[in-house]
Motif scaffolding. Structure first.
Motif, PDB file in Angstrom:
ATOM      1  N   TRP A   5     -17.535 -14.102  16.337  1.00 24.17           N
ATOM      2  CA  TRP A   5     -17.042 -15.393  16.915  1.00 24.17           C
ATOM      3  C   TRP A   5     -16.768 -14.911  18.470  1.00 24.17           C
ATOM      4  CZ3 TRP A   5     -11.958 -15.336  18.062  1.00 24.17           C
ATOM      5  CH2 TRP A   5     -10.842 -14.632  17.268  1.00 24.17           C
ATOM      6  N   GLN A  38     -12.754 -10.062  15.724  1.00 23.54           N
ATOM      7  CA  GLN A  38     -13.879 -11.125  16.172  1.00 23.54           C
ATOM      8  C   GLN A  38     -15.182 -10.705  15.587  1.00 23.54           C
ATOM      9  OE1 GLN A  38     -12.249 -11.436  20.587  1.00 23.54           O
ATOM     10  NE2 GLN A  38     -14.415 -12.152  20.198  1.00 23.54           N
ATOM     11  N   VAL A  44     -16.403 -10.614  11.519  1.00 27.23           N
ATOM     12  CA  VAL A  44     -15.692 -11.083  10.424  1.00 27.23           C
ATOM     13  C   VAL A  44     -16.829 -10.484   9.588  1.00 27.23           C
ATOM     14  CG1 VAL A  44     -14.899 -12.956   9.058  1.00 27.23           C
ATOM     15  CG2 VAL A  44     -14.895 -12.814  11.533  1.00 27.23           C
ATOM     16  N   LEU A  86     -22.522 -19.025  12.231  1.00 27.12           N
ATOM     17  CA  LEU A  86     -21.048 -19.059  11.741  1.00 27.12           C
ATOM     18  C   LEU A  86     -20.308 -19.337  12.749  1.00 27.12           C
ATOM     19  CD1 LEU A  86     -21.012 -17.020   8.476  1.00 27.12           C
ATOM     20  CD2 LEU A  86     -21.711 -19.321   8.679  1.00 27.12           C
ATOM     21  N   LEU A 142     -17.804 -22.815  12.451  1.00 31.70           N
ATOM     22  CA  LEU A 142     -16.462 -23.040  12.484  1.00 31.70           C
ATOM     23  C   LEU A 142     -16.264 -24.260  12.861  1.00 31.70           C
ATOM     24  CD1 LEU A 142     -15.481 -19.634  14.047  1.00 31.70           C
ATOM     25  CD2 LEU A 142     -14.905 -20.393  11.681  1.00 31.70           C
ATOM     26  N   ARG A 169      -7.717 -20.370  12.991  1.00 34.39           N
ATOM     27  CA  ARG A 169      -9.183 -19.986  12.724  1.00 34.39           C
ATOM     28  C   ARG A 169      -9.325 -19.221  11.410  1.00 34.39           C
ATOM     29  NH1 ARG A 169     -12.913 -18.919  16.311  1.00 34.39           N
ATOM     30  NH2 ARG A 169     -11.465 -19.356  18.209  1.00 34.39           N
ATOM     31  N   ARG A 170      -8.081 -18.469  11.115  1.00 34.86           N
ATOM     32  CA  ARG A 170      -8.044 -17.813   9.637  1.00 34.86           C
ATOM     33  C   ARG A 170      -8.537 -18.827   8.625  1.00 34.86           C
ATOM     34  NH1 ARG A 170      -3.819 -14.509  11.487  1.00 34.86           N
ATOM     35  NH2 ARG A 170      -2.273 -16.108  10.184  1.00 34.86           N
ATOM     36  N   THR A 176      -9.863 -21.799   8.826  1.00 37.53           N
ATOM     37  CA  THR A 176     -11.182 -22.320   9.056  1.00 37.53           C
ATOM     38  C   THR A 176     -12.532 -21.233   8.502  1.00 37.53           C
ATOM     39  OG1 THR A 176     -10.255 -23.473  11.001  1.00 37.53           O
ATOM     40  CG2 THR A 176     -12.866 -23.386  10.696  1.00 37.53           C
ATOM     41  N   ILE A 177     -12.077 -20.007   8.716  1.00 42.96           N
ATOM     42  CA  ILE A 177     -12.878 -18.691   8.068  1.00 42.96           C
ATOM     43  C   ILE A 177     -12.939 -18.912   6.519  1.00 42.96           C
ATOM     44  CG2 ILE A 177     -13.356 -16.260   7.957  1.00 42.96           C
ATOM     45  CD1 ILE A 177     -12.435 -16.155  11.087  1.00 42.96           C
ATOM     46  N   ASP A 178     -11.718 -18.939   6.120  1.00 43.71           N
ATOM     47  CA  ASP A 178     -11.723 -19.057   4.814  1.00 43.71           C
ATOM     48  C   ASP A 178     -12.258 -20.448   4.113  1.00 43.71           C
ATOM     49  OD1 ASP A 178     -10.045 -16.885   4.591  1.00 43.71           O
ATOM     50  OD2 ASP A 178      -8.097 -17.871   4.405  1.00 43.71           O
ATOM     51  N   HIS A 203     -16.268 -19.403   4.243  1.00 35.95           N
ATOM     52  CA  HIS A 203     -16.583 -18.118   3.249  1.00 35.95           C
ATOM     53  C   HIS A 203     -16.489 -18.669   2.005  1.00 35.95           C
ATOM     54  CE1 HIS A 203     -16.113 -14.248   5.957  1.00 35.95           C
ATOM     55  NE2 HIS A 203     -16.811 -15.199   6.552  1.00 35.95           N
TER      56      HIS A 203
END
Length: 331
Positions: free
Chosen positions: A92, A113, A115, A129, A134, A279-280, A282-284, A287
């Motif tokens: 990202w 950055q 992931v 992604l 995101l 951001r963490r 949103t990534i979770d 995933h």
């Protein structure tokens, strides 16, 4: 290594060129990723064309475009665990406020950055992604769980819209999507409960009818300026309009009083600037959906590195049913 660069703004075929440059070396805290795919997004195309408001020249003497990508970590800088070497990752903000993005054989960037890519997820999906993925997760879940709520997703056939429909349904929402032509069937296939033609003159009434006469709690909006009147009519008191685009009307006139007396929240989503904790989260979300195999990221076309200009033109042409990727391993 081979890379695509531009030094001035202009048409893709005029300013994008393939060159040979030294491969990057990771600084402390960085990783070097040997790239497989580079994702081409509308923001990348606008940046190269010089169409961002107030920007009159490139921020760097030479730019490798594109913020999204996927590949394998091939080297790490001081302070980064060597165990990351060989890890499959997605990227990202590859070219956000930096000169060198993902349209190249490799990229160095801060370790966070890059992931880790879930084992069941392809490199093609990984390259989608960063911005579309995101953005979709943020505009759907930005206010928390959506189970039992109704979401209106304006423009559900685009890449972000498609992912938003998928994520909202996975989250337990009732989804009303708008599209036109073949895009309406794409929304249905993605799982939308109701699909409406966004060009309908009575769209607001159709939206309310589809929700049993009830106002909408959350709207995901791709064309904020063009659709603000409709959105204002159908949004519920204390509802949220999560807008991530407004290409057709960049300086909209807002119906302030109707919005005021519904206490509407307008959430302007620019995924580049998400705070670290959000951001963490949103990534979770992304995933978890990917690992549950409920999220697919359709690809419209894959171009070799030498055809990056044609890839930019494909994004500019719109009317596509999936993402545009560059296979950086192919010339």
């Amino acid at each position: 290594m081979k890379a695509i660069v531009y030094e001035t703004f202009g048409a893709a075929s005029d300013v994008l060129k393939l060159i040979e440059i030294d491969p990057p070396v990771p600084e402390p805290g960085e990783v070097c990723v040997e790239l497989v795919y580079s994702g081409v997004n509308p923001s990348d195309v606008k940046a190269r064309a010089g169409s961002r408001p107030g920007v009159t020249r490139p921020a760097f003497p030479q730019i490798i475009p594109h913020s999204d990508g996927s590949g394998v970590i091939c080297a790490v800088g001081q302070g980064v665990a060597r165990s990351r070497i060989g890890e499959r990752v997605w990227i990202w903000n590859g070219q956000w406020q930096r000169a060198f993005g993902t349209a190249a054989a490799s990229i160095c960037l801060p370790s966070e950055q890059a992931v880790s890519l879930p084992s069941n997820v392809s490199f093609e999906t990984g390259a989608i992604l960063g911005i579309p993925g995101l953005t979709a997760a943020h505009v759907v879940f930005g206010n928390g769980p959506v189970s039992g709520k109704t979401l209106l997703i304006q423009g559900g056939a685009g890449t972000v819209g498609h992912l938003a429909v998928k994520l909202a349904k996975w989250g337990g929402a009732n989804v009303i999507a708008t599209a036109r032509g073949a895009g309406m069937e794409r929304c249905r296939q993605a799982g939308a409960d109701t699909v409406l033609d966004y060009s309908a003159t009575d769209l607001a009434q159709q939206i309310l009818d589809a929700n049993n006469g009830q106002l909408i709690e959350r709207i995901v909006e791709v064309e904020f300026g063009k659709n603000i009147e409709t959105d204002t009519e159908v949004i519920a008191p204390n509802g949220t309009i999560a807008a991530y685009g407004s290409a057709q009307e960049m300086s909209p006139t807002l119906p302030f009083y109707p919005l005021l007396f519904k206490a509407v929240t307008i959430d302007i989503a620019l995924i580049y600037l998400l705070p670290e904790d959000r951001r963490r989260q949103t990534i979770d979300w992304l995933h978890t959906a990917l690992e549950a195999n409920v999220l697919d990221c359709p690809v419209e076309a894959v171009f070799p590195l030498t055809s990056t200009a044609q890839a930019h033109e494909a994004v500019e042409a719109s009317a596509r049913s999936g993402a545009i990727l560059i296979d950086v391993t192919k010339e």
